[in-house]
Write an enzyme that holds these catalytic residues in place. Sequence first.
Site, PDB file in Angstrom:
ATOM      1  N   GLU A  68       0.815  -1.208   0.000  1.00 49.75           N
ATOM      2  CA  GLU A  68       0.000   0.000   0.000  1.00 49.75           C
ATOM      3  C   GLU A  68       0.856   1.269   0.000  1.00 49.75           C
ATOM      4  O   GLU A  68       1.963   1.285   0.555  1.00 49.75           O
ATOM      5  CB  GLU A  68      -0.894   0.018   1.250  1.00 49.75           C
ATOM      6  CG  GLU A  68      -1.842  -1.158   1.338  1.00 49.75           C
ATOM      7  CD  GLU A  68      -2.481  -1.308   2.697  1.00 49.75           C
ATOM      8  OE1 GLU A  68      -3.594  -1.849   2.747  1.00 49.75           O
ATOM      9  OE2 GLU A  68      -1.866  -0.894   3.701  1.00 49.75           O
ATOM     10  N   LYS A  81       3.573   6.944   3.083  1.00 52.49           N
ATOM     11  CA  LYS A  81       4.167   5.725   3.607  1.00 52.49           C
ATOM     12  C   LYS A  81       3.990   4.599   2.604  1.00 52.49           C
ATOM     13  O   LYS A  81       2.915   4.443   2.027  1.00 52.49           O
ATOM     14  CB  LYS A  81       3.532   5.316   4.944  1.00 52.49           C
ATOM     15  CG  LYS A  81       4.148   4.018   5.515  1.00 52.49           C
ATOM     16  CD  LYS A  81       3.741   3.748   6.952  1.00 52.49           C
ATOM     17  CE  LYS A  81       2.367   3.187   7.080  1.00 52.49           C
ATOM     18  NZ  LYS A  81       2.057   2.765   8.459  1.00 52.49           N
ATOM     19  N   ASP A 239      -7.792  -4.806   8.635  1.00 49.88           N
ATOM     20  CA  ASP A 239      -7.303  -3.585   8.003  1.00 49.88           C
ATOM     21  C   ASP A 239      -7.181  -3.677   6.486  1.00 49.88           C
ATOM     22  O   ASP A 239      -6.444  -2.908   5.867  1.00 49.88           O
ATOM     23  CB  ASP A 239      -5.956  -3.192   8.602  1.00 49.88           C
ATOM     24  CG  ASP A 239      -4.899  -4.277   8.445  1.00 49.88           C
ATOM     25  OD1 ASP A 239      -5.204  -5.330   7.854  1.00 49.88           O
ATOM     26  OD2 ASP A 239      -3.767  -4.075   8.928  1.00 49.88           O
ATOM     27  N   LYS A 243     -10.564  -9.021   5.345  1.00 49.75           N
ATOM     28  CA  LYS A 243      -9.916  -9.328   6.624  1.00 49.75           C
ATOM     29  C   LYS A 243     -10.676  -8.640   7.756  1.00 49.75           C
ATOM     30  O   LYS A 243     -10.735  -7.412   7.807  1.00 49.75           O
ATOM     31  CB  LYS A 243      -8.465  -8.859   6.614  1.00 49.75           C
ATOM     32  CG  LYS A 243      -7.701  -9.166   7.902  1.00 49.75           C
ATOM     33  CD  LYS A 243      -6.293  -8.591   7.830  1.00 49.75           C
ATOM     34  CE  LYS A 243      -5.537  -8.850   9.122  1.00 49.75           C
ATOM     35  NZ  LYS A 243      -4.222  -8.173   9.159  1.00 49.75           N
ATOM     36  N   SER A 307     -10.063   0.411  13.886  1.00 48.92           N
ATOM     37  CA  SER A 307      -8.820   1.043  13.442  1.00 48.92           C
ATOM     38  C   SER A 307      -8.227   0.300  12.255  1.00 48.92           C
ATOM     39  O   SER A 307      -8.009  -0.915  12.323  1.00 48.92           O
ATOM     40  CB  SER A 307      -7.816   1.059  14.602  1.00 48.92           C
ATOM     41  OG  SER A 307      -6.573   1.552  14.183  1.00 48.92           O
TER      42      SER A 307
END
Length: 362
Positions: A68, A81, A239, A243, A307
């Site tokens: 990602e 990132k 995440d 999943k 999250s």
Amino acid sequence: MAHPNSPTTATFSTLYLSAPAVIELVRRKGIEACLRGIADNIHADFLRWESFDKSARVACHSKDGVIELMPIADDATYAFKYVNGHPRNTRHGLSTVMAFGVLADVATGAPVLLSELTLTTALRTAAMSAVAARALARPGSRTMALIGNGAQSEFQALAFHHLLGITTLRLFDTDPAATAKLQANLQGTGITAIACASTADAVRGADIVTTVTADKTNATILTPAMLSPGMHINAVGGDCPGKTELHADVLRAAQVFVEYTPQTRIEGDIQQLPADFAVTELWEVLAGRLPGRGGRSSDEAITVFDSVGFALEDFSALRFMRDTAQALGVGERIELIPALADPKDLFGVLHARSSPLLRAAA
């Protein structure tokens, strides 16, 4: 006058924080101070939520994992990132999650910082969990169940210990060796770490439940029968598409909070539910715009922080790493982009008279 970060100035360089440099930084600063510093940055940046150009991360999925890119920017600084998630990597001696990131100057595009983010991501994920729990968990929470005792677990444990006062951990992992590793690493921290026989056993009596599992599957780690009044659930492991960790009825029974709704709808545990399922973005709670637990009728309410990890958290962590590295004198300066005598003549750097590499080859 040239911009201070202008790539055309002869002295321009990029601060580089290698993995060894970040390890040195964390050792010198201390894990608690790093967790607190990153958490403070996250809280401050979430209060500036509307100042950022935001988007869901760009993901490339394969049968073995995902790679990602996570970009974000305000009017002064751009960050991204690169991060992967490959649960089978440990069989090959590699981490499940590996990452690096960049801070750049918006005015020029010049890369100011290049840093490892594997260790830093673990710190920022734990710090983010603590920021959310401070707003959503019952005050006075002292016992947490930690389901999934792999590479992220120590950081989650220490963040909740130092930032929320958690003193007792009830642990479960399908791999007993992972739990033993976590118990060994937490010795001397002031945390009582109890190995449990199952998820149901671990969550019994817990004020907070943190799930941080790695398998890329639609799992139901936590089911409605395991819930108790007033519980706060910190769901970290679900995440990416396909999943999950929570049974859908756990979400239906709770007030659900997320980072960035468009991303969490795709990647989080709420991917199981209709697109109109009600959620609250955490920044609105931190800014006092919407209620968190305090807005519920009593301490009996169940809250979930779904999250998935958002780019703003990495922006916050990279700022902390840059500022701390400069204060401690950690890292090195590298020429990540070529220095040009004439910024319109890139080809000129290949001329033998101006290129040490070509002179050496000659």
